[in-house]
Write a protein that holds these residues in place. Structure first.
Motif, PDB file in Angstrom:
ATOM      1  N   GLU A 147      -4.046  19.288 -26.078  1.00  0.00           N
ATOM      2  CA  GLU A 147      -2.825  19.842 -26.606  1.00  0.00           C
ATOM      3  C   GLU A 147      -2.600  19.332 -28.221  1.00  0.00           C
ATOM      4  OE1 GLU A 147       1.206  18.459 -25.805  1.00  0.00           O
ATOM      5  OE2 GLU A 147       0.552  17.207 -24.346  1.00  0.00           O
ATOM      6  N   GLY A 148      -1.843  19.991 -28.803  1.00  0.00           N
ATOM      7  CA  GLY A 148      -1.824  19.416 -30.155  1.00  0.00           C
ATOM      8  C   GLY A 148      -0.982  20.361 -30.949  1.00  0.00           C
ATOM      9  N   VAL A 149      -1.222  20.320 -32.432  1.00  0.00           N
ATOM     10  CA  VAL A 149      -0.433  21.107 -33.168  1.00  0.00           C
ATOM     11  C   VAL A 149      -1.511  21.780 -34.356  1.00  0.00           C
ATOM     12  CG1 VAL A 149       1.667  19.819 -33.144  1.00  0.00           C
ATOM     13  CG2 VAL A 149      -0.283  19.042 -34.839  1.00  0.00           C
ATOM     14  N   GLU A 207       2.731  24.772 -35.807  1.00  0.00           N
ATOM     15  CA  GLU A 207       3.097  25.194 -34.221  1.00  0.00           C
ATOM     16  C   GLU A 207       2.396  24.256 -33.207  1.00  0.00           C
ATOM     17  OE1 GLU A 207       1.230  29.192 -33.542  1.00  0.00           O
ATOM     18  OE2 GLU A 207      -0.154  28.990 -35.283  1.00  0.00           O
ATOM     19  N   LYS A 208       2.939  24.467 -32.183  1.00  0.00           N
ATOM     20  CA  LYS A 208       2.365  23.740 -30.817  1.00  0.00           C
ATOM     21  C   LYS A 208       1.186  24.478 -30.112  1.00  0.00           C
ATOM     22  CE  LYS A 208       6.677  21.546 -29.962  1.00  0.00           C
ATOM     23  NZ  LYS A 208       7.927  21.318 -28.870  1.00  0.00           N
ATOM     24  N   LYS A 209       0.475  23.909 -29.815  1.00  0.00           N
ATOM     25  CA  LYS A 209      -0.910  24.471 -29.171  1.00  0.00           C
ATOM     26  C   LYS A 209      -1.087  23.839 -27.809  1.00  0.00           C
ATOM     27  CE  LYS A 209      -2.120  27.743 -32.019  1.00  0.00           C
ATOM     28  NZ  LYS A 209      -2.135  29.103 -31.920  1.00  0.00           N
ATOM     29  N   GLU A 210      -1.046  24.555 -26.489  1.00  0.00           N
ATOM     30  CA  GLU A 210      -1.318  23.892 -25.527  1.00  0.00           C
ATOM     31  C   GLU A 210      -2.656  23.395 -25.354  1.00  0.00           C
ATOM     32  OE1 GLU A 210      -0.511  26.715 -22.254  1.00  0.00           O
ATOM     33  OE2 GLU A 210       1.690  26.601 -22.423  1.00  0.00           O
ATOM     34  N   VAL A 255       4.693  17.219 -33.780  1.00  0.00           N
ATOM     35  CA  VAL A 255       5.784  18.008 -34.619  1.00  0.00           C
ATOM     36  C   VAL A 255       7.040  17.573 -34.915  1.00  0.00           C
ATOM     37  CG1 VAL A 255       7.460  20.101 -34.158  1.00  0.00           C
ATOM     38  CG2 VAL A 255       5.095  20.222 -33.319  1.00  0.00           C
ATOM     39  N   ASP A 285      -0.120  14.520 -28.797  1.00  0.00           N
ATOM     40  CA  ASP A 285       1.138  14.813 -28.097  1.00  0.00           C
ATOM     41  C   ASP A 285       1.917  15.655 -29.173  1.00  0.00           C
ATOM     42  OD1 ASP A 285       3.839  15.030 -27.008  1.00  0.00           O
ATOM     43  OD2 ASP A 285       3.677  12.910 -26.035  1.00  0.00           O
ATOM     44  N   SER A 286       1.816  16.889 -28.573  1.00  0.00           N
ATOM     45  CA  SER A 286       2.217  17.896 -29.513  1.00  0.00           C
ATOM     46  C   SER A 286       3.916  17.583 -29.804  1.00  0.00           C
ATOM     47  CB  SER A 286       2.383  19.221 -28.915  1.00  0.00           C
ATOM     48  OG  SER A 286       2.926  19.452 -27.765  1.00  0.00           O
ATOM     49  N   GLU A 287       4.714  17.121 -29.065  1.00  0.00           N
ATOM     50  CA  GLU A 287       6.161  16.761 -29.161  1.00  0.00           C
ATOM     51  C   GLU A 287       6.308  15.844 -30.423  1.00  0.00           C
ATOM     52  OE1 GLU A 287       8.980  18.210 -28.179  1.00  0.00           O
ATOM     53  OE2 GLU A 287       8.005  19.685 -26.743  1.00  0.00           O
TER      54      GLU A 287
END
Length: 233
Positions: free
Chosen positions: A111-113, A220-223, A197, A192-194
């Motif tokens: 996951e990431g951004v 934008e976040k990406k799974e 971001v 960690d996308s949270e």
């Protein structure tokens, strides 16, 4: 007419009674002897030898059981030691894999951004084109913020960055490790996308700075983000 019992008859009856008792007692003793035969000296010695051998075997068994218990304790200690060494090797292997990931030598995904930087809209009142173009220092600011926020891997326009990567401005394009990329610049980061971001959108942070410099900024976040190894690895 009643007959008289003679004295000799009484004596004979008494004698026969005593004889019967003696015979019965003798027979009983004979039967008991048959049931419990006497043990000979040779049989006694044989039984004694067997008893001593049995005692010796029991002592040997007790000794072997004691040795077995000690071996089991040693095996348990060895298993604990091997388990500890296995964990150490596993930790070392995991560390090595993490180092390869940070060095860009292995493909990674997670996951990431994804952050996109684009040139700002043309302003005819501002003749200096540099005031709305994305420069290498803009890209640097974003990349540094991502690494500081815990990004495990970063790429720009699909090119993976390493600890030795460099970014240069070359007219309308930027050069990354000798490879040129035009705008827009898509910066992908795995982590960690949270957290990522949150760090990017913090008030007065890198996003606000770039937007104030007329740069179009989207995040934008990406799974899941997949990255190939860096060029040359």
């Amino acid at each position: 007419m009643k007959k008289k019992v003679k004295g000799s008859h009484v004596i004979f009856s008494f004698v026969f009674l005593i004889l019967g008792f003696i015979v019965s007692f003798a027979y009983q003793l004979a039967e008991e002897k048959k049931e419990k035969p006497e043990i000979t000296d040779s049989q006694f010695k044989k039984d004694l030898a067997l008893r001593n051998e049995l005692i010796k075997q029991e002592e040997t068994n007790n000794k072997l059981q004691h040795e077995l218990k000690n071996v089991q304790y040693q095996l348990l200690d060895f298993e604990k030691e091997m388990s500890s060494e296995t964990k150490t090797f596993s930790d070392l292997a995991e560390d090595a894999e993490n180092y390869r990931m940070y060095l860009g030598k292995v493909p990674v995904k997670g996951e990431g951004v994804v952050i996109t930087l684009e040139d700002g809209d043309y302003n005819p009142k501002d003749e200096n084109v540099n005031h709305y173009l994305v420069h290498e220092h803009h890209v640097f600011q974003v990349v540094n913020e991502l690494y500081i926020s815990g990004a495990a891997a970063v790429s720009i326009n699909g090119q993976r960055l390493t600890h030795r990567s460099y970014i240069l401005c070359n007219g309308p394009v930027i050069e990354i490790d000798g490879y040129q990329h035009p705008a827009p610049f898509v910066i992908s980061a795995i982590g960690d996308s949270e957290v990522l971001v949150g760090a990017i959108n913090i008030h007065g942070g890198v996003k606000d700075i770039l937007v104030n410099e007329n740069i179009k900024f989207t995040v934008e976040k990406k799974e899941e983000i997949a990255m190939e190894p860096s060029i040359g690895n």
